[in-house]
Enzyme design. Structure first.
Site, PDB file in Angstrom:
ATOM      1  N   ASP A  13       0.832  -1.224  -0.208  1.00  0.00           N
ATOM      2  CA  ASP A  13       0.007   0.148  -0.068  1.00  0.00           C
ATOM      3  C   ASP A  13       0.751   1.140  -0.176  1.00  0.00           C
ATOM      4  OD1 ASP A  13      -2.365   1.860   0.633  1.00  0.00           O
ATOM      5  OD2 ASP A  13      -3.156  -0.171   0.670  1.00  0.00           O
ATOM      6  N   SER A  63      -6.812   3.915  -1.698  1.00  0.00           N
ATOM      7  CA  SER A  63      -6.886   2.409  -1.396  1.00  0.00           C
ATOM      8  C   SER A  63      -8.183   1.727  -1.712  1.00  0.00           C
ATOM      9  CB  SER A  63      -6.562   2.134   0.266  1.00  0.00           C
ATOM     10  OG  SER A  63      -5.187   2.460   0.501  1.00  0.00           O
ATOM     11  N   ARG A 154      -4.248  15.387   5.045  1.00  0.00           N
ATOM     12  CA  ARG A 154      -3.721  13.968   5.046  1.00  0.00           C
ATOM     13  C   ARG A 154      -3.615  13.593   3.605  1.00  0.00           C
ATOM     14  NH1 ARG A 154      -3.132   9.306   8.666  1.00  0.00           N
ATOM     15  NH2 ARG A 154      -3.789   7.347   7.566  1.00  0.00           N
ATOM     16  N   ARG A 192     -11.027   4.680  12.023  1.00  0.00           N
ATOM     17  CA  ARG A 192     -11.730   3.669  11.645  1.00  0.00           C
ATOM     18  C   ARG A 192     -11.112   2.293  12.477  1.00  0.00           C
ATOM     19  NH1 ARG A 192      -8.604   3.383   5.749  1.00  0.00           N
ATOM     20  NH2 ARG A 192      -6.477   3.302   6.482  1.00  0.00           N
ATOM     21  N   ALA A 263     -16.530   4.776   2.466  1.00  0.00           N
ATOM     22  CA  ALA A 263     -17.011   4.173   3.565  1.00  0.00           C
ATOM     23  C   ALA A 263     -16.402   3.926   4.566  1.00  0.00           C
ATOM     24  CB  ALA A 263     -17.693   2.912   2.928  1.00  0.00           C
ATOM     25  N   ARG A 265     -13.751   5.048   6.593  1.00  0.00           N
ATOM     26  CA  ARG A 265     -13.856   6.215   7.543  1.00  0.00           C
ATOM     27  C   ARG A 265     -14.906   6.721   7.816  1.00  0.00           C
ATOM     28  NH1 ARG A 265      -8.862   6.779   9.722  1.00  0.00           N
ATOM     29  NH2 ARG A 265      -7.078   6.047   8.433  1.00  0.00           N
ATOM     30  N   ASP A 443      -1.695  -0.441  -4.769  1.00  0.00           N
ATOM     31  CA  ASP A 443      -2.860   0.379  -5.187  1.00  0.00           C
ATOM     32  C   ASP A 443      -2.621   1.810  -5.404  1.00  0.00           C
ATOM     33  OD1 ASP A 443      -1.932   0.971  -2.467  1.00  0.00           O
ATOM     34  OD2 ASP A 443      -4.071   0.617  -1.544  1.00  0.00           O
TER      35      ASP A 443
END
Length: 513
Positions: A13, A63, A154, A192, A263, A265, A443
């Site tokens: 990732d 991601s 971020r 999350r 979805a 977070r 990704d």
């Protein structure tokens, strides 16, 4: 049971490729395993951003999008693109779920509360969508429209929210229909990982107007946060009060519209507003609102859905199930949803023959404090699964490059990359012992750029760089110009399986006879 020779897909990732060595944590990391694999096995670069993954041209990948494309074997047009198109076409203003909530609030003399990540980042939300929602509510006659702004830092530079807050302050003034009611960093509102001590602070801010701080306008509130050395992501819950010092609260019959389209977070805080049996923290108040989520965050979250997901059939997981194959999905907490829910095209339920292993991510404030994260434990379980010879296919995500990349800490990102490299060595060795093969890719990019050359600030966002693609197996050649949606059909082809018509991706690997 016949021993299986697994085909593993290792998703690194946030591991992009960038020629420039400046602030490139991946280049500066000591990665002997990956260096050796690139020198001795077929490899190339593939695309994980923009039109190639169903996003607007030039939009960095992420991601969720990456895993949907990886697992479905086709370009999947993302919610960002769908919703922006609905706004352009005028369909957004007539959206049944949104109109119903706004009209119900107006009829009850209630308020319309809009919450979401106020950012041009385009990863979890887009501020253009939030503006369209505010304008739509005002157009329908709502006079009490309140924005609860979650700040980014971020997927955008760490201190970049001022322009957005100034713009939305002016927007409300021009509409004369409400105001910004609160600001809070996404660290609190968009957790999350069940860190309810953070989420409760965002919940109390929105429901009761109770924050650690208060200010009479949002820009002043942000400046005060910067003076406290809080970047956008970490801005403490701050109520924006009126001239009398009163804050905004959420009441029965108000509309509460969550404008995040991604979805993972959005789930925790949504459940705190909607689940009667919610147990994450003690709720001081539980207003009964007209709750709308922009997209479906999870099947068990109660509320209307403005843009229901499009059903994806014949994803890799489903094809493997229908062929009687076994599969394993494994990652840490931070990316577990990605190798399961997102990889399966937005389906929660595992397929027949699909096992899942969740490794807890370390409980640290930010992952630069533990850049290796739980990679050793993850690899222990992965090697065990390979050696068990139970699985035809294994999908694994190593979160380090992305999660540590997001901190902006270059030295920690280097350590993160080195930890992953060591783990890959163990996995490749284990596969070799059982006659297995693997594909290694990413990704999207992140850790290959840790500083923004234009601002000099830490670069905490994803990138639009190409990502690596390595095949560790038989003698083969790799086609150029690949993209993430080519991975699933390539895997099926390597296994000698038929590729369904729904998978429009190309086969990238040709085995040499």
């Amino acid at each position: 049971m016949t021993a299986k020779r697994p085909l593993a897909l290792l998703i690194l990732d946030g591991w992009g490729y960038r020629e420039d060595q400046e602030s490139n944590a991946i280049f500066h990391a000591n990665t002997p395993v990956l260096d050796n694999l690139k020198a001795n096995y077929p490899n190339g670069l593939i695309s994980g951003s923009g039109h190639d993954v169903g996003l607007p041209d030039g939009q960095m990948g992420n991601s969720e999008v990456g895993h949907i494309n990886l697992g479905s074997g086709r370009i999947v047009y993302q919610e960002l693109t769908r919703i922006s198109k609905a706004i352009e076409d005028g369909e957004f203003d007539d959206n049944p779920a949104l109109c119903k909530a706004v009209d119900a609030a107006i009829a009850a003399n209630g308020a319309v509360h809009i919450m979401g990540l106020l950012s041009p980042g385009g990863v979890h939300s887009h501020e253009e969508h939030i503006e369209a929602m505010i304008r739509m509510a005002a157009k329908r006659g709502a006079t009490k429209v309140y924005l609860h702004a979650f700040l980014d830092g971020r997927d955008t530079p760490p201190r970049s929210a001022k322009g957005s807050l100034a713009h939305f302050t002016e927007l409300f003034a021009s509409l004369n229909a409400g105001r910004i009611a609160s600001i809070v960093g996404r660290y609190f509102a968009m957790d999350r990982d069940n860190r309810w001590d953070r989420v409760v602070q965002a919940y109390d801010l929105i429901t009761q107007g109770k924050g650690k701080h208060s200010a009479t306008n949002a820009v002043d509130a942000l400046e005060a946060a910067y003076a406290r050395d809080e970047n956008d992501e970490f801005v403490a819950p701050t109520a924006i009060v009126d001239a009398n010092g009163d804050s905004v609260s959420l009441n029965d019959n108000d509309a509460l519209i969550f404008m995040n389209f991604r979805a993972d977070r959005a789930r925790q805080i949504s459940r705190s507003f909607t689940d009667p049996a919610f147990a994450g923290f003690e709720r001081a108040v539980t207003p009964k609102t007209h709750f709308v989520m922009l997209t479906e965050y999870a099947g068990d979250i109660q509320g209307d859905i403005a843009f229901p997901s499009e059903d994806l059939v014949n994803t890799l997981g489903e094809v493997l199930q229908n062929s009687g194959k076994t599969q394993l999905r494994i990652s840490e907490t931070e990316k577990y949803a990605h190798v399961t829910f997102f990889f399966n095209g937005g389906k929660e339920q595992p397929f027949d023959g699909e096992d899942r292993i969740l490794i807890n991510s370390p409980k640290v404030a930010t992952y630069d404090l533990q850049p290796e994260m739980s990679s050793t434990e993850l690899t222990d379980k992965l090697v065990e699964a390979i050696e068990s010879a139970k699985y035809d296919v294994i999908i694994c995500n190593y979160p380090n490059g992305d999660m540590v990349g997001h901190t902006g800490n270059f030295d920690a990102a280097v350590k993160a990359c080195e930890a992953v490299d060591t783990c890959i060595g163990r996995v490749v060795d284990a596969l070799a012992k059982v006659g297995g093969e693997c594909l290694i890719t990413a990704d999207h990019g992140n850790a290959e750029q840790m500083r923004d050359p234009s601002t000099g600030q830490a670069h905490t966002a994803h990138t639009s760089e190409l990502v690596p693609f390595i095949y560790v197996g038989r003698d083969a050649s790799i086609a150029e110009g690949g993209r993430l949606s080519d991975i699933a059909p390539t895997m099926l082809n390597l296994m000698g399986q038929d590729i369904p018509a729904e998978m429009t991706g190309r086969v990238l690997i040709t085995i040499k006879e």
